[in-house]
Design a protein around this motif. Structure first.
Motif, short mmCIF file in Angstrom:
data_model
loop_
_atom_site.label_atom_id
_atom_site.label_comp_id
_atom_site.label_asym_id
_atom_site.label_seq_id
_atom_site.Cartn_x
_atom_site.Cartn_y
_atom_site.Cartn_z
N ALA A 82 41.78 110.32 55.94
CA ALA A 82 41.13 111.54 55.45
C ALA A 82 39.98 111.17 54.53
O ALA A 82 40.15 110.37 53.59
CB ALA A 82 42.14 112.41 54.72
N HIS A 83 38.81 111.76 54.78
CA HIS A 83 37.62 111.45 53.98
C HIS A 83 36.79 112.72 53.76
O HIS A 83 36.91 113.69 54.52
CB HIS A 83 36.76 110.39 54.68
CG HIS A 83 37.51 109.15 55.04
ND1 HIS A 83 37.95 108.23 54.10
CD2 HIS A 83 37.93 108.68 56.25
CE1 HIS A 83 38.58 107.25 54.71
NE2 HIS A 83 38.59 107.49 56.02
N ASP A 84 35.98 112.69 52.70
CA ASP A 84 35.07 113.80 52.40
C ASP A 84 35.79 115.12 52.24
O ASP A 84 35.33 116.18 52.68
CB ASP A 84 33.99 113.92 53.48
CG ASP A 84 33.07 112.71 53.50
OD1 ASP A 84 32.76 112.18 52.41
OD2 ASP A 84 32.67 112.28 54.60
N ILE A 85 36.93 115.08 51.59
CA ILE A 85 37.73 116.28 51.33
C ILE A 85 37.17 116.97 50.09
O ILE A 85 36.77 116.33 49.12
CB ILE A 85 39.21 115.92 51.12
CG1 ILE A 85 39.74 115.08 52.30
CG2 ILE A 85 40.06 117.16 50.90
CD1 ILE A 85 39.71 115.79 53.62
N ASP A 86 37.18 118.30 50.10
CA ASP A 86 36.73 119.06 48.92
C ASP A 86 37.86 119.28 47.92
O ASP A 86 37.63 119.26 46.71
CB ASP A 86 36.18 120.43 49.35
CG ASP A 86 34.93 120.31 50.18
OD1 ASP A 86 33.89 119.92 49.62
OD2 ASP A 86 34.99 120.59 51.40
N LEU A 87 39.07 119.54 48.42
CA LEU A 87 40.21 119.80 47.55
C LEU A 87 41.46 119.21 48.17
O LEU A 87 41.74 119.41 49.35
CB LEU A 87 40.41 121.31 47.37
CG LEU A 87 41.71 121.76 46.66
CD1 LEU A 87 41.74 121.28 45.21
CD2 LEU A 87 41.88 123.27 46.74
N VAL A 88 42.21 118.48 47.35
CA VAL A 88 43.55 118.04 47.73
C VAL A 88 44.55 118.79 46.87
O VAL A 88 44.48 118.74 45.64
CB VAL A 88 43.75 116.52 47.54
CG1 VAL A 88 45.23 116.15 47.72
CG2 VAL A 88 42.89 115.74 48.52
N VAL A 89 45.45 119.53 47.51
CA VAL A 89 46.58 120.13 46.83
C VAL A 89 47.78 119.25 47.13
O VAL A 89 48.28 119.22 48.27
CB VAL A 89 46.84 121.58 47.31
CG1 VAL A 89 48.07 122.15 46.60
CG2 VAL A 89 45.62 122.44 47.06
#
Length: 338
Positions: free
Chosen positions: A230-237
């Motif tokens: 996973a890359h370039d994610i805006d938000l990790v919950v």
């Protein structure tokens, strides 16, 4: 308290599930501003077993002081049995649901046939779902909502110096870790409903459920570490949280955010700052007003709760044992006979 009794699950000492006792307890009487609810179902949540165990995961100075015996639990769905004279918004016979008095350790008292509930914590039960699915919602759904959509309270944040702020979701990419659990499966739905591209992380057996709830992509952590793909994610919950949350920093783009639902043990603040990533958490708080808003989504099926398993109230020990096995799909619920 009245001289009448009810059945409840109480603990007289901290410990393993064996300390849960099904026994007689005083039936509560609603005080000013309260409603007495005859309970039909009870959702169980991690704070229930944290309290049962004596909050051993917390530093000693953080552990709440309580007086035994304690009735555990916060989440209920049931029918109004009586109302205090100063309560105007609820009537005898109303079906209601609530997260009761959270965060007040030992004061919620939900594992019981009856519970007195502050009217401010209460909302009408979604008419389109049964008591089991309604009882599964309050804490998990309020947690996801207050983390991601609307904090909705001004209580001091015991977890960090700054106030938690949700971030925009429309058009963003959101990764939910622990996506099949209580908070996780609802976070997936809220993110999708608010226009995000959603990546769900869970074990492979949960893929069908999560895609059915709206996940656009799925990562089976048993086969592939999510931080590797996973890359370039805006938000990790991170619905699991804890010391391992730091691994998700490398998945986030600069300016992104990491929301660990359980933030204790996070030790990567310097790395987060260097990467330009906001790390933030909050402590969920009771809100009848938010539950009323969420009831409309539960009623029309926009948001739905998944049920892992149900147990009679008398078998609360078995429910806690199930929780201890992990890999829960949705929520565990206790049922109360009429």
């Amino acid at each position: 308290m009245s001289s009448e009794t009810m059945k409840a699950i109480r603990i007289h000492a901290f410990g393993r599930p064996e300390v849960l006792r099904y026994e007689d307890a005083p039936k509560p009487v609603p005080q000013s501003g309260e409603v007495l609810v005859r309970v039909h179902a009870i959702g169980i949540n991690p704070p229930d077993w944290y309290l049962r165990d004596g909050y051993k995961a917390l530093p000693p100075e953080w552990r709440p002081q309580v007086s035994f015996p304690i009735i555990l639990g916060t989440d209920i769905s049931g029918t109004v049995e009586a109302v205090a004279d100063d309560v105007e918004n609820f009537s005898v016979g109303d079906d209601v649901y609530s997260m009761v008095r959270f965060f007040s350790v030992g004061e919620s008292k939900a594992y019981a046939e009856y519970v007195s509930v502050p009217a401010a914590d209460l909302a009408l039960k979604p008419a389109g779902i049964d008591h089991i699915h309604a009882a599964a919602a309050p804490m998990s759904l309020l947690t996801a909502w207050q983390f991601m959509i609307e904090l909705g309270h001004d209580q001091p944040n015991p977890l960090q110096a700054h106030k938690h702020q949700p971030v925009p979701l429309l058009g963003r990419t959101v990764l939910v870790n622990g996506a099949a659990g209580g908070v996780g499966h609802l976070a997936v739905q809220l993110a999708k409903r608010n226009g995000a591209h959603v990546i769900a992380v869970a074990s492979g057996r949960h893929e069908a459920l999560l895609r059915g709830l709206g996940a656009d992509d799925f990562i089976d952590y048993g086969k592939t570490p999510p931080e590797d793909v996973a890359h370039d994610i805006d938000l990790v919950v991170d619905a699991l949280g804890g010391p391992t949350s730091g691994r998700f920093l490398q998945t986030l783009k600069r300016g992104g955010a990491l929301f660990p639902v359980y933030p204790l043990g996070f030790a990567h603040a310097a790395e987060a700052e260097q990467r330009g990533i906001t790390v933030s958490a909050t402590q969920v708080r009771s809100s009848g007003a938010q539950l009323a808003k969420l009831a409309r989504m539960l009623d029309d099926g926009t948001i739905r709760t998944a049920i892992d398993s149900t147990y009679p109230l008398a078998d609360a020990r078995k429910a806690h044992e199930r929780a201890g096995q992990g890999h829960i799909q949705g929520k565990i619920v206790l049922t109360v006979a009429a």
